[in-house]
Design a protein around this motif. Sequence first.
Motif, PDB file in Angstrom:
ATOM      1  N   ILE A 234       0.862  -1.184   0.000  1.00 33.89           N
ATOM      2  CA  ILE A 234       0.000   0.000   0.000  1.00 33.89           C
ATOM      3  C   ILE A 234       0.895   1.230   0.000  1.00 33.89           C
ATOM      4  CG2 ILE A 234      -1.723   1.336   1.260  1.00 33.89           C
ATOM      5  CD1 ILE A 234      -2.862  -1.218   0.211  1.00 33.89           C
ATOM      6  N   VAL A 235       0.855   2.019  -1.058  1.00 34.47           N
ATOM      7  CA  VAL A 235       1.607   3.267  -1.141  1.00 34.47           C
ATOM      8  C   VAL A 235       0.615   4.418  -1.009  1.00 34.47           C
ATOM      9  CG1 VAL A 235       3.206   4.648  -2.513  1.00 34.47           C
ATOM     10  CG2 VAL A 235       3.244   2.161  -2.698  1.00 34.47           C
ATOM     11  N   TYR A 236       0.880   5.374  -0.109  1.00 34.07           N
ATOM     12  CA  TYR A 236      -0.108   6.413   0.155  1.00 34.07           C
ATOM     13  C   TYR A 236       0.536   7.781   0.365  1.00 34.07           C
ATOM     14  CZ  TYR A 236       1.140   5.803   5.116  1.00 34.07           C
ATOM     15  OH  TYR A 236       1.822   5.744   6.310  1.00 34.07           O
ATOM     16  N   ASP A 237      -0.270   8.814   0.242  1.00 37.36           N
ATOM     17  CA  ASP A 237       0.164  10.201   0.383  1.00 37.36           C
ATOM     18  C   ASP A 237       0.218  10.559   1.864  1.00 37.36           C
ATOM     19  OD1 ASP A 237       0.432  12.967   0.473  1.00 37.36           O
ATOM     20  OD2 ASP A 237      -0.772  13.299  -1.313  1.00 37.36           O
ATOM     21  N   TYR A 238       1.401  10.472   2.435  1.00 41.59           N
ATOM     22  CA  TYR A 238       1.572  10.700   3.870  1.00 41.59           C
ATOM     23  C   TYR A 238       1.222  12.134   4.260  1.00 41.59           C
ATOM     24  CZ  TYR A 238       3.825  10.750   8.477  1.00 41.59           C
ATOM     25  OH  TYR A 238       4.068  10.875   9.825  1.00 41.59           O
ATOM     26  N   GLN A 239       1.626  13.088   3.432  1.00 39.98           N
ATOM     27  CA  GLN A 239       1.368  14.490   3.753  1.00 39.98           C
ATOM     28  C   GLN A 239      -0.128  14.762   3.895  1.00 39.98           C
ATOM     29  OE1 GLN A 239       3.067  17.029   4.678  1.00 39.98           O
ATOM     30  NE2 GLN A 239       1.374  18.490   4.604  1.00 39.98           N
ATOM     31  N   PHE A 240      -0.920  14.221   2.972  1.00 31.58           N
ATOM     32  CA  PHE A 240      -2.364  14.450   3.041  1.00 31.58           C
ATOM     33  C   PHE A 240      -2.949  13.771   4.275  1.00 31.58           C
ATOM     34  CE2 PHE A 240      -6.811  13.579   2.196  1.00 31.58           C
ATOM     35  CZ  PHE A 240      -7.250  14.788   1.715  1.00 31.58           C
ATOM     36  N   LEU A 241      -2.553  12.533   4.544  1.00 31.22           N
ATOM     37  CA  LEU A 241      -3.046  11.827   5.729  1.00 31.22           C
ATOM     38  C   LEU A 241      -2.650  12.560   7.003  1.00 31.22           C
ATOM     39  CD1 LEU A 241      -4.614   9.076   6.042  1.00 31.22           C
ATOM     40  CD2 LEU A 241      -3.748   9.562   3.752  1.00 31.22           C
ATOM     41  N   ASN A 242      -1.437  13.075   7.019  1.00 33.29           N
ATOM     42  CA  ASN A 242      -0.961  13.837   8.166  1.00 33.29           C
ATOM     43  C   ASN A 242      -1.851  15.044   8.429  1.00 33.29           C
ATOM     44  OD1 ASN A 242       1.417  14.770  10.049  1.00 33.29           O
ATOM     45  ND2 ASN A 242       1.022  16.506   8.694  1.00 33.29           N
ATOM     46  N   THR A 243      -2.215  15.728   7.351  1.00 32.90           N
ATOM     47  CA  THR A 243      -3.062  16.913   7.478  1.00 32.90           C
ATOM     48  C   THR A 243      -4.459  16.546   7.981  1.00 32.90           C
ATOM     49  OG1 THR A 243      -1.881  17.974   5.669  1.00 32.90           O
ATOM     50  CG2 THR A 243      -4.018  18.881   6.242  1.00 32.90           C
TER      51      THR A 243
END
Length: 430
Positions: free
Chosen positions: A89-98
Amino acid sequence: MNKKAVIQESWTSDINPISLCAFDYEAIEKPTKALMHQAARFMYFNKGIGKIKIDGVEYDIRPHTLCAITPWRVTDIIDVRDTLHLSLIVYDYQFLNTVLKFTPGLEEESVSLLNFLLSHPVIYLDKEQSSRIDYIMSSLQGELGVDSAVLSQRNKPITFLYTLVKIIELMVEYRRCFQAREEMGKKSSNGLQNSILSYIYFHSAEHLTLEKVADVFYISESSLSKKLNDLTGTSFTKLLNDIRIEKASDYLIYTGLTLEEIAEILGFTDASHLSRHFVDKIGLTPHKYRKTYGKEGVSYSSSEKNVALEVTDYLYRNFEIEKLHAGNVAEKYDITLSELNRSLLYYTGMNFSTLLNFIRINKASEMLVSSSYSILDISVSVGYSNIKTFNLNFYKFKGMTPTEFRESITLQRMDGGEKHYKNKGKEKGL
């Protein structure tokens, strides 16, 4: 001999580079090249026996091993005794962090969860835990398709929201599984001590130097330089620039800031400096990248954009307003003052007051070398009502007085090539 890490692209998906998440399968039959991951990922090893190094710390791989890899960690499969099969699973960490940090009432739990992922990269699951992880993985595969096979599912209603919820569920399940099993022990603390890359990533908007990072981790500059080279095969300067380029991509997509303004806030010398590094890394000019992935006349919504980017863009457009206060801006975006400052600190390394003064002083610097206006007039035009406050802030950011700056700085025009400040005071950074 230590292997040099290959820096992976920041895309989550080859099919849709700006997607939130992608699902894929992999089979690994022999040791791999060391990889430095720009995008976050969960690696779930269903079958196989081997060993993996994460930021130099060695872990066993066996069936039902789950790895949480945050941005800019280095992984290296160093041993494969039985073919490794994994779901990825590759995901957008920055967006999840926000999303996590700005969910009302969940601030403390969200920070705790994200910090946990940073410091605990591996867990071994029992049968019951594996069943729950299998279900989440299967759900994401059914929703997203298999990325490497280009088997994308046709659009379903509210896929983005469904995917977002599932990734958060996976994060929470990871934390709970680890709490229930204390198998990592000493290796976990070692992993925390080897988080230099993570530190550089989360503080990259600051004017970082090799000396400063070495001081944080209580090691010599030469030891830090060697460690980074062993892990990544690149220098501190190159690594820092690569991270900043990744963040520049977000500004180009999600804000209307000019390239010069983006360069300033990320610590590049000027727009030309940023552009050169951007083309080298991305393969497109910033203008072409924004045209391809951005939106014309971008508008903002707190439900879909990072509030730090919104506020930064707003400050660049309204810095000259004398009575521009954090409280009023927080109210404008319907967030608390603490939320405003926390978001700005995370993404820019500066709170509201520091960021506003940073923008004002940079605008004043341009006027000092490109106009004959008096220093008093310039201070007023960028939003200061008090010349003393202006002078104090100018010295703080430039290491010299406005008069000294005007006398020692030159500005090349468009027809003369790059803009370049021959600053005799403090250097701005890379």
